[in-house]
Motif scaffolding. Structure first.
Motif, short mmCIF file in Angstrom:
data_model
loop_
_atom_site.label_atom_id
_atom_site.label_comp_id
_atom_site.label_asym_id
_atom_site.label_seq_id
_atom_site.Cartn_x
_atom_site.Cartn_y
_atom_site.Cartn_z
N ILE A 1 40.42 44.35 18.26
CA ILE A 1 39.51 45.30 18.91
C ILE A 1 38.28 44.58 19.47
O ILE A 1 37.18 44.65 18.93
N GLY A 2 38.50 43.86 20.55
CA GLY A 2 37.42 43.18 21.26
C GLY A 2 36.83 44.07 22.32
O GLY A 2 37.04 45.30 22.33
N ALA A 3 36.07 43.45 23.22
CA ALA A 3 35.37 44.20 24.26
C ALA A 3 36.35 44.91 25.19
O ALA A 3 36.12 46.05 25.61
N PHE A 4 37.44 44.24 25.51
CA PHE A 4 38.33 44.80 26.53
C PHE A 4 38.95 46.12 26.07
O PHE A 4 38.96 47.11 26.80
N SER B 1 40.73 43.91 13.33
CA SER B 1 40.46 42.53 13.73
C SER B 1 41.35 41.65 12.88
O SER B 1 41.38 41.80 11.66
N LEU B 2 42.07 40.75 13.54
CA LEU B 2 42.95 39.87 12.78
C LEU B 2 42.23 38.62 12.30
O LEU B 2 42.79 37.85 11.54
N ARG B 3 41.03 38.41 12.80
CA ARG B 3 40.34 37.19 12.39
C ARG B 3 38.99 37.48 11.76
O ARG B 3 38.81 37.35 10.57
N SER B 4 38.00 37.86 12.58
CA SER B 4 36.65 37.89 12.00
C SER B 4 36.17 39.32 11.77
O SER B 4 36.63 40.26 12.41
N LEU C 1 47.67 46.26 21.71
CA LEU C 1 47.22 44.91 21.32
C LEU C 1 46.40 44.24 22.42
O LEU C 1 46.82 44.25 23.58
N THR C 2 45.26 43.66 22.03
CA THR C 2 44.57 42.67 22.88
C THR C 2 44.18 41.54 21.93
O THR C 2 43.07 41.50 21.42
N VAL C 3 45.11 40.67 21.68
CA VAL C 3 44.88 39.57 20.73
C VAL C 3 44.75 38.24 21.47
O VAL C 3 44.83 37.19 20.83
N THR C 4 44.53 38.27 22.77
CA THR C 4 44.48 37.12 23.67
C THR C 4 45.88 36.49 23.77
O THR C 4 46.76 36.74 22.93
N GLU C 5 46.07 35.67 24.77
CA GLU C 5 47.39 35.09 25.03
C GLU C 5 47.90 34.33 23.81
O GLU C 5 49.08 34.39 23.46
N ASP D 1 43.81 46.28 33.96
CA ASP D 1 42.78 45.68 34.81
C ASP D 1 41.46 46.43 34.69
O ASP D 1 41.37 47.61 35.03
N ARG D 2 40.48 45.74 34.19
CA ARG D 2 39.08 46.17 34.24
C ARG D 2 38.30 44.92 33.83
O ARG D 2 38.66 44.30 32.82
N ILE D 3 37.28 44.58 34.57
CA ILE D 3 36.51 43.39 34.21
C ILE D 3 35.49 43.77 33.14
O ILE D 3 34.64 44.65 33.36
N VAL D 4 35.63 43.13 31.97
CA VAL D 4 34.78 43.45 30.82
C VAL D 4 34.19 42.15 30.27
O VAL D 4 34.78 41.50 29.40
N ARG E 1 32.17 30.40 32.05
CA ARG E 1 32.57 29.82 30.76
C ARG E 1 33.54 30.71 30.00
O ARG E 1 34.44 30.23 29.32
N GLN E 2 33.29 32.05 30.06
CA GLN E 2 34.17 32.96 29.31
C GLN E 2 35.59 32.90 29.89
O GLN E 2 36.57 32.86 29.15
N ILE E 3 35.68 32.88 31.21
CA ILE E 3 37.01 32.88 31.83
C ILE E 3 37.70 31.53 31.62
O ILE E 3 38.93 31.46 31.54
#
Ligand code: NAD
Length: 491
Positions: free
Chosen positions: A34-37, A63-66, A125-129, A226-229, A367-369
């Motif tokens: 559950i990140g920003a996106f 959250s699977l990590r922090s 899921l949004t757990v990054t690639e 698609d949404r820029i967050v 940097r984020q991208i």
């Protein structure tokens, strides 16, 4: 004071409130990562469904990590603001769909139970690639990864997203519950197939019958999101606190644009996503390809070239005439590889994208991208390059993007400032670039990274020549100089 249920009554009148009784909402969705996106995209859709009168689609986040997001959201009763910024205007809407946030490493069994609950129908899921634990080049489970190995050893305390899903699906099967619809909302190519491959592979290694049950009963629709967050900053939180009169540590900022295309394939109960503006289709691939190759391809090229040149934000890159011309060159190259779906007009899409990139109020950091480039390069730039080369078309702008990623691996920008390369393969790429002395040698060393560069591409002399040419120019002229050389045709 913090944002919470009891603070809602005191908010300014122009802040849009949930407007429904949150106590009657059931948790039909569990979201992993559950990140920003997620908060600005899928949660917005589920919130609209609840507002419209269907209380089945509340969300339990995990959250699977922090524990960060749990610490931001749980003291706020799960409430947070979506701040939509468009140039100088700003709208604030409070989302009420999230009920709570679980921290998986603290209590993995609670997350498994949430996923296995009878009211749960969907997992998003949004757990990054990198969270799918698949080799980017081969698409198979990374069995040597420590967390994957732990989950393969036993699922009492799962660690990975596929591990949690398999543990929960096992319980659902034992309890006679329907399986689940699991929707990957990460920017992976064929994200539904990737998630299903990871889950089925993990299940097969525990119990082949469970694997077959999941395959027969679960659904892993493909999606384009698609949404820029951009990541929220402390300045964003302070500015919103001044407006709301309470502090919202879980706020997200985003743009007006939003799009979610979902393959029409569900297991069990399903929400009326179309009523909330989601496009349901049989064929997501052409949408996904257009988005990954145009939006994300340009974003990555901007991230590395801009980052090397000391340009902090995307809008600053495209505000330069050469910057926007370069982005258009990337798009000219990418466009010939697309098969646009009905309803997508590429010229208009490109214009709209450029306007979105130019939105200066988003403050989207290069940097984020730039993060996790090894996981992003294949689908964002390399697939496009392969398709162009197969048609005998030049790839100069795309190759400059790849060369910039290579130079980024050195961990130093053109002003000499050192930075940490934030990537699961950073140690490997670092040792590869250190092997070469000239830009060409460094580039060729990186091309040996089979997790990123497919063998058939690396075997092509035209590909190697294009990348090494751009790598030499980048070293000689700098990022902005290499862009100028590309645009002017002068070397
Ligand atoms: P974020 O940093 O706010 O959240 C990332 C989430 O992923 C966190 O919950 C984190 O704990 C989790 N995560 C990271 N690594 C993980 C791992 N190895 N295993 C499991 N979980 C892991 O980022 P975000 O902006 O929410 O973006 C998350 C993803 O959403 C992106 O990687 C992308 O695939 C997708 N997405 C983002 C945007 C955007 O504009 N932010 C747009 C489209 C798609």
């Amino acid at each position: 004071p913090r944002l919470s249920e009891s603070a809602l009554g005191g908010l300014p009148a122009d802040v849009v409130q949930p407007g429904y009784n949150r106590t009657t909402v059931k948790a039909g969705v569990v979201h992993l990562g559950i990140g920003a996106f997620h908060r600005a995209h899928q949660a917005d859709v589920f919130d609209q469904l609840i507002r419209a009168g269907d209380p089945r689609w509340g969300i339990r986040g995990a959250s699977l990590r922090s524990p960060d997001v749990a610490e931001q959201m749980n003291p706020q009763d799960g409430l947070y603001s979506v701040v939509v910024r468009d140039g100088s205007s700003e709208q604030v809407r409070i989302i009420g769909a999230v009920q709570d946030v679980l921290v998986a490493p603290q209590d993995p069994a609670a997350l498994v139970e949430a996923l296995a609950a009878a009211d749960t129908h969907l997992v998003t899921l949004t757990v990054t690639e990198k969270g799918y634990k698949l080799d980017p080049a081969t698409g198979t489970l990374l069995t040597e990864d420590a967390d994957v190995a732990a989950d393969l050893g036993g699922l009492d305390r799962p660690k990975t997203a596929p591990g949690f899903l398999v543990a929960a699906l096992k319980l659902r099967r034992e309890r006679g519950l329907p399986a689940l619809t699991a929707i990957s909302c990460d920017n992976l190519p064929h994200n539904g197939a990737a998630l299903s491959a990871a889950v089925l592979d993990m299940a097969a290694r525990h119990d082949p019958a469970l694997r077959d049950w999941i395959e027969a009963n679960g659904a892993f629709p493909q999606t384009m999101v698609d949404r820029i967050v951009p990541a929220t900053t402390s300045e964003d939180i302070d500015a919103l606190a001044a407006r709301l009169g309470v502090v919202d540590r879980a706020m997200v900022k985003t743009e007006p644009f939003t799009q979610w295309v979902v393959e029409d394939r569900f297991a069990g109960e399903r929400p009326d996503l179309a009523s909330a503006g989601v496009q349901l289709t049989q064929s997501v691939a052409p949408w996904e390809e257009a988005k990954l190759r145009l939006l994300n391809g340009a974003h990555s090229a901007i991230a590395y070239l801009g980052g090397l040149a000391g340009i902090d934000f995307v809008h600053q890159f495209v505000a330069r005439e050469a910057g926007s011309r370069f982005v258009n060159r990337v798009w000219d190259e990418a466009e010939t590889t697309l098969s646009p779906p009905p309803g997508l007009e590429v010229a208009a899409y490109r214009n709209e994208l450029m306007a979105r990139f130019a939105n200066s109020s988003l403050q989207h950091r290069t940097r984020q991208i730039a993060m996790d480039g090894s996981q992003k390069l294949p689908q964002r730039l390399l697939a496009t390059i392969s398709a162009r080369l197969q048609k005998g078309q030049p790839i100069d702008a795309l190759a400059l993007g790849v060369a910039a990623w290579m130079r980024w691996q050195e961990g130093r920008d053109e002003g000499g400032a050192a930075f940490k390369v934030d990537d699961p393969l950073a140690d490997t790429t670092r040792s590869l670039v250190e092997r070469g002395s000239s830009p060409t040698d460094k580039a060729l060393a990186l091309l040996s990274l089979s997790a990123v560069f497919p063998a058939d591409l690396v075997g092509r002399p035209d590909f190697r020549a294009a990348v090494t040419t751009q790598a030499e120019r980048l070293a000689r002229l700098g990022a902005l100089g290499a862009i100028d050389a590309l645009l002017s045709g002068n070397v």
